[in-house]
Write an enzyme that holds these catalytic residues in place. Structure first.
Site, PDB file in Angstrom:
ATOM      1  N   ASP A 155      26.612  36.551  46.345  1.00 19.20           N
ATOM      2  CA  ASP A 155      24.658  35.968  46.211  1.00 19.20           C
ATOM      3  C   ASP A 155      23.942  36.287  47.608  1.00 19.20           C
ATOM      4  O   ASP A 155      22.919  36.193  47.074  1.00 19.20           O
ATOM      5  CB  ASP A 155      25.318  35.051  46.438  1.00 19.20           C
ATOM      6  CG  ASP A 155      26.036  33.613  45.332  1.00 19.20           C
ATOM      7  OD1 ASP A 155      26.222  34.849  44.262  1.00 19.20           O
ATOM      8  OD2 ASP A 155      26.600  32.905  45.665  1.00 19.20           O
ATOM      9  N   ASP A 160      28.561  22.661  47.352  1.00 24.46           N
ATOM     10  CA  ASP A 160      30.525  23.543  47.132  1.00 24.46           C
ATOM     11  C   ASP A 160      31.210  21.496  48.586  1.00 24.46           C
ATOM     12  O   ASP A 160      30.923  21.838  49.193  1.00 24.46           O
ATOM     13  CB  ASP A 160      30.035  24.958  47.490  1.00 24.46           C
ATOM     14  CG  ASP A 160      29.200  25.742  47.136  1.00 24.46           C
ATOM     15  OD1 ASP A 160      29.215  25.171  45.822  1.00 24.46           O
ATOM     16  OD2 ASP A 160      29.289  26.982  47.408  1.00 24.46           O
ATOM     17  N   ASN A 183      42.414  34.146  49.239  1.00 21.73           N
ATOM     18  CA  ASN A 183      41.831  33.486  47.641  1.00 21.73           C
ATOM     19  C   ASN A 183      41.329  32.280  47.643  1.00 21.73           C
ATOM     20  O   ASN A 183      41.150  31.152  49.047  1.00 21.73           O
ATOM     21  CB  ASN A 183      42.659  33.570  47.283  1.00 21.73           C
ATOM     22  CG  ASN A 183      43.603  34.850  46.512  1.00 21.73           C
ATOM     23  OD1 ASN A 183      42.747  36.331  46.135  1.00 21.73           O
ATOM     24  ND2 ASN A 183      45.158  35.329  46.713  1.00 21.73           N
ATOM     25  N   GLN A 207      37.756  42.868  59.950  1.00 23.21           N
ATOM     26  CA  GLN A 207      38.761  42.613  59.230  1.00 23.21           C
ATOM     27  C   GLN A 207      38.420  41.265  59.837  1.00 23.21           C
ATOM     28  O   GLN A 207      38.669  39.858  59.309  1.00 23.21           O
ATOM     29  CB  GLN A 207      39.369  42.853  58.371  1.00 23.21           C
ATOM     30  CG  GLN A 207      39.851  43.981  56.775  1.00 23.21           C
ATOM     31  CD  GLN A 207      38.302  43.646  56.602  1.00 23.21           C
ATOM     32  OE1 GLN A 207      38.958  42.827  55.523  1.00 23.21           O
ATOM     33  NE2 GLN A 207      37.327  44.345  56.531  1.00 23.21           N
TER      34      GLN A 207
HETATM   35  P1  AP5 Z   1      29.394  34.203  44.812  1.00 22.92           P
HETATM   36  O1  AP5 Z   1      28.747  34.478  46.115  1.00 22.92           O
HETATM   37  O2  AP5 Z   1      29.125  35.436  44.035  1.00 22.92           O
HETATM   38  O3  AP5 Z   1      31.401  34.226  46.353  1.00 22.92           O
HETATM   39  P2  AP5 Z   1      31.983  34.833  45.859  1.00 22.92           P
HETATM   40  O4  AP5 Z   1      32.342  34.944  44.089  1.00 22.92           O
HETATM   41  O5  AP5 Z   1      33.340  33.620  47.032  1.00 22.92           O
HETATM   42  O6  AP5 Z   1      32.343  35.759  46.910  1.00 22.92           O
HETATM   43  P3  AP5 Z   1      33.208  37.133  46.632  1.00 22.92           P
HETATM   44  O7  AP5 Z   1      33.131  37.197  46.987  1.00 22.92           O
HETATM   45  O8  AP5 Z   1      33.261  36.702  44.957  1.00 22.92           O
HETATM   46  O9  AP5 Z   1      31.760  37.976  46.864  1.00 22.92           O
HETATM   47  P4  AP5 Z   1      31.557  39.240  45.224  1.00 22.92           P
HETATM   48  O10 AP5 Z   1      32.621  39.771  44.102  1.00 22.92           O
HETATM   49  O11 AP5 Z   1      30.412  38.419  44.115  1.00 22.92           O
HETATM   50  O12 AP5 Z   1      30.934  39.959  46.021  1.00 22.92           O
HETATM   51  P5  AP5 Z   1      31.404  41.309  46.230  1.00 22.92           P
HETATM   52  O13 AP5 Z   1      33.463  40.737  47.395  1.00 22.92           O
HETATM   53  O14 AP5 Z   1      31.944  42.886  45.849  1.00 22.92           O
HETATM   54  O15 AP5 Z   1      30.198  32.594  44.150  1.00 22.92           O
HETATM   55  C1  AP5 Z   1      30.390  31.068  45.234  1.00 22.92           C
HETATM   56  C2  AP5 Z   1      29.542  30.001  45.088  1.00 22.92           C
HETATM   57  O16 AP5 Z   1      28.893  29.941  43.616  1.00 22.92           O
HETATM   58  C3  AP5 Z   1      29.090  29.040  45.258  1.00 22.92           C
HETATM   59  O17 AP5 Z   1      28.024  28.579  46.151  1.00 22.92           O
HETATM   60  C4  AP5 Z   1      28.899  27.952  44.201  1.00 22.92           C
HETATM   61  O18 AP5 Z   1      28.844  26.861  43.915  1.00 22.92           O
HETATM   62  C5  AP5 Z   1      28.745  29.158  42.953  1.00 22.92           C
HETATM   63  N1  AP5 Z   1      29.382  28.423  41.407  1.00 22.92           N
HETATM   64  C6  AP5 Z   1      30.382  28.679  41.223  1.00 22.92           C
HETATM   65  N2  AP5 Z   1      30.451  28.640  39.973  1.00 22.92           N
HETATM   66  C7  AP5 Z   1      28.918  28.266  39.371  1.00 22.92           C
HETATM   67  C8  AP5 Z   1      28.590  27.961  37.961  1.00 22.92           C
HETATM   68  N3  AP5 Z   1      29.207  28.143  37.626  1.00 22.92           N
HETATM   69  N4  AP5 Z   1      26.819  28.314  38.431  1.00 22.92           N
HETATM   70  C9  AP5 Z   1      26.600  27.967  39.614  1.00 22.92           C
HETATM   71  N5  AP5 Z   1      26.682  29.186  40.648  1.00 22.92           N
HETATM   72  C10 AP5 Z   1      28.306  28.456  40.563  1.00 22.92           C
HETATM   73  O19 AP5 Z   1      30.571  41.725  48.156  1.00 22.92           O
HETATM   74  C11 AP5 Z   1      29.347  41.909  48.081  1.00 22.92           C
HETATM   75  C12 AP5 Z   1      29.392  42.139  49.290  1.00 22.92           C
HETATM   76  O20 AP5 Z   1      29.852  41.840  50.031  1.00 22.92           O
HETATM   77  C13 AP5 Z   1      30.150  43.401  49.803  1.00 22.92           C
HETATM   78  O21 AP5 Z   1      29.009  44.409  49.075  1.00 22.92           O
HETATM   79  C14 AP5 Z   1      29.369  43.757  51.109  1.00 22.92           C
HETATM   80  O22 AP5 Z   1      28.608  44.299  51.345  1.00 22.92           O
HETATM   81  C15 AP5 Z   1      30.214  42.969  51.696  1.00 22.92           C
HETATM   82  N6  AP5 Z   1      31.740  42.440  51.784  1.00 22.92           N
HETATM   83  C16 AP5 Z   1      32.387  41.536  50.954  1.00 22.92           C
HETATM   84  N7  AP5 Z   1      33.706  41.510  50.980  1.00 22.92           N
HETATM   85  C17 AP5 Z   1      33.669  42.374  52.262  1.00 22.92           C
HETATM   86  C18 AP5 Z   1      34.435  42.874  53.153  1.00 22.92           C
HETATM   87  N8  AP5 Z   1      36.400  42.733  52.841  1.00 22.92           N
HETATM   88  N9  AP5 Z   1      34.798  43.946  54.224  1.00 22.92           N
HETATM   89  C19 AP5 Z   1      33.013  44.600  54.137  1.00 22.92           C
HETATM   90  N10 AP5 Z   1      32.162  44.061  53.448  1.00 22.92           N
HETATM   91  C20 AP5 Z   1      32.312  43.347  52.259  1.00 22.92           C
END
Ligand code: AP5
Ligand code: NA
Length: 347
Positions: A302, A19, A132, A291
């Site tokens: 992940d 990354d 974002n 936050q």
């Molecule tokens: P990924 O791990 O999916 O991270 P992200 O998408 O950046 O994370 P998000 O913040 O979008 O998480 P989410 O929406 O999946 O989960 P949620 O927000 O529900 O992706 C990053 C990785 O993807 C990189 O390392 C990259 O290399 C890889 N990648 C990109 N393209 C790729 C490809 N084509 N092939 C392979 N790899 C690829 O949150 C989950 C949990 O987190 C919640 O249930 C909660 O427990 C906690 N949480 C999140 N936000 C909060 C908050 N505001 N307050 C409290 N708890 C929180």
């Protein structure tokens, strides 16, 4: 009841990516036609982006790749013994590849990369603006994973057979459907657990056929709310209600009838929802976090999966798996990238 995890009992296969993240400006997003909050695969028009982001902005490098992140977090949660978690993927023989190998070793993951010289190690640009982040994956070497060149080799397939829990992010559907199918069938035929992630809206949209070829083998399906919504739209579920989507995904045809499919959808700071066999849905609030303590939610999804898998392989109940997922995600969002401190503090 709990079982001490055996070596190589969790198996992951996916795109190993390095990354490259930087805070960028709106002009940069516009120049490359990026939405502020999206996940896409790099096209020709993004080629210069990877050079420009490094030249123009202050970048940070982190070992990434969705499945690889989850596998590392699972091993971190388990701690001992080392090498409970196996990882397969394709890299190039280059500096970035060396970094990924080093990081996997430090995480005590038993990584077996298929190394080739045609393409360089894959990268994922994370262009950050405010809260974002636009992810652009340049799969390169990751896209060169080959079933016959790696997965089928006797010493590698032996590692697959040793596992009892399998995890593959949907992202890998763009690379090697036949590899995923081979692993999924093995899991199903041996009544082991095959788990998959919807990974990004573009997977449900543009790789629908591949996704639905694998779905009948899926014992646990992960996703977030946007991915669930796109999946629903593409499947013609005709609902935007995430609970209804989960029920409908749960009820899709399944090969191994000995296990009901479990569907788990995270929703950022909002409660995670999980199907509980039949028609029941349960909600699990996430751990509270100020936050201002959130450094970077990159890797949150992940990390959730990694925590979940770490308990699943120890044959804990699904509620405990969700708890561990929330714990791991809560830790990872306090740090840059999908990284974590020395030891977890979870029971
Ligand atoms: P990924 O791990 O999916 O991270 P992200 O998408 O950046 O994370 P998000 O913040 O979008 O998480 P989410 O929406 O999946 O989960 P949620 O927000 O529900 O992706 C990053 C990785 O993807 C990189 O390392 C990259 O290399 C890889 N990648 C990109 N393209 C790729 C490809 N084509 N092939 C392979 N790899 C690829 O949150 C989950 C949990 O987190 C919640 O249930 C909660 O427990 C906690 N949480 C999140 N936000 C909060 C908050 N505001 N307050 C409290 N708890 C929180
Ligand atoms: Na993070």
């Amino acid at each position: 009841t709990s079982t001490k995890p055996r070596l190589n009992s969790v198996f992951g296969m996916g795109n190993p990516l390095l990354d490259i993240s930087a805070v960028v400006d709106k002009d940069f997003l516009e120049k490359y036609g990026l939405k502020p909050d999206d996940q896409i695969l790099a096209e020709d028009k993004h080629k210069a982006l990877f050079e420009e982001i490094v030249k123009k902005f202050k970048v940070e490098y982190h070992a990434g790749g969705s499945t690889q992140n989850s596998i590392k977090v699972a091993q971190w949660m388990i701690q001992e013994p080392h090498n409970v978690c196996t990882f397969f993927g394709c890299i190039g023989e280059d500096t970035f590849g060396e970094i990924l190998k080093q990081k996997a070793k430090e995480a005590h993951v038993d990584a077996h990369y298929y190394e080739q010289t045609e393409e360089p190690t894959g990268t994922c640009a994370a262009a950050i603006t405010g809260n974002n982040r636009s992810l652009v994956a340049n799969l390169a070497a990751a896209n060169c994973y080959k079933k016959d060149k790696h997965l089928d080799l006797e010493e590698n397939w032996k590692l697959v057979e040793k596992a009892k829990v399998y995890y593959i992010a949907g992202f890998f559907l763009t690379v090697s459907l036949e590899s995923i199918q081979k692993v999924a069938k093995h899991a199903s035929e041996n009544n082991k657990l095959f788990t998959l992630n919807l990974s990004a809206p573009f997977i449900s949209q543009f790789f629908k056929d591949a996704l639905m070829k694998v779905m009948p083998y899926v014992d646990v399906l992960f996703g977030n709310e946007t991915e669930a919504a796109m999946f629903s739209k593409e499947q013609g579920f005709e609902t935007e209600d995430i609970k209804e989507i989960a029920k409908k995904a749960q009820a899709l045809p399944k090969v191994n009838k000995k296990r009901a499919r479990i569907v788990v959808f995270t929703q950022g700071k909002d409660a995670t929802i999980m199907t509980k066999g039949g028609d029941k849905i349960e909600m699990f609030p996430v751990l509270k976090i100020d936050q201002k303590d959130i450094v970077d939610t990159n890797g949150a999804g992940d990390a959730f999966v990694g925590g979940f898998l770490s308990e699943l392989v120890q044959e804990k109940g699904f509620e405990q798996c969700v708890k561990a997922g929330h714990y791991a995600a809560n830790v990872v969002i306090r740090q840059a990238g999908c990284t974590f401190p020395d030891k977890p503090d979870f029971n």
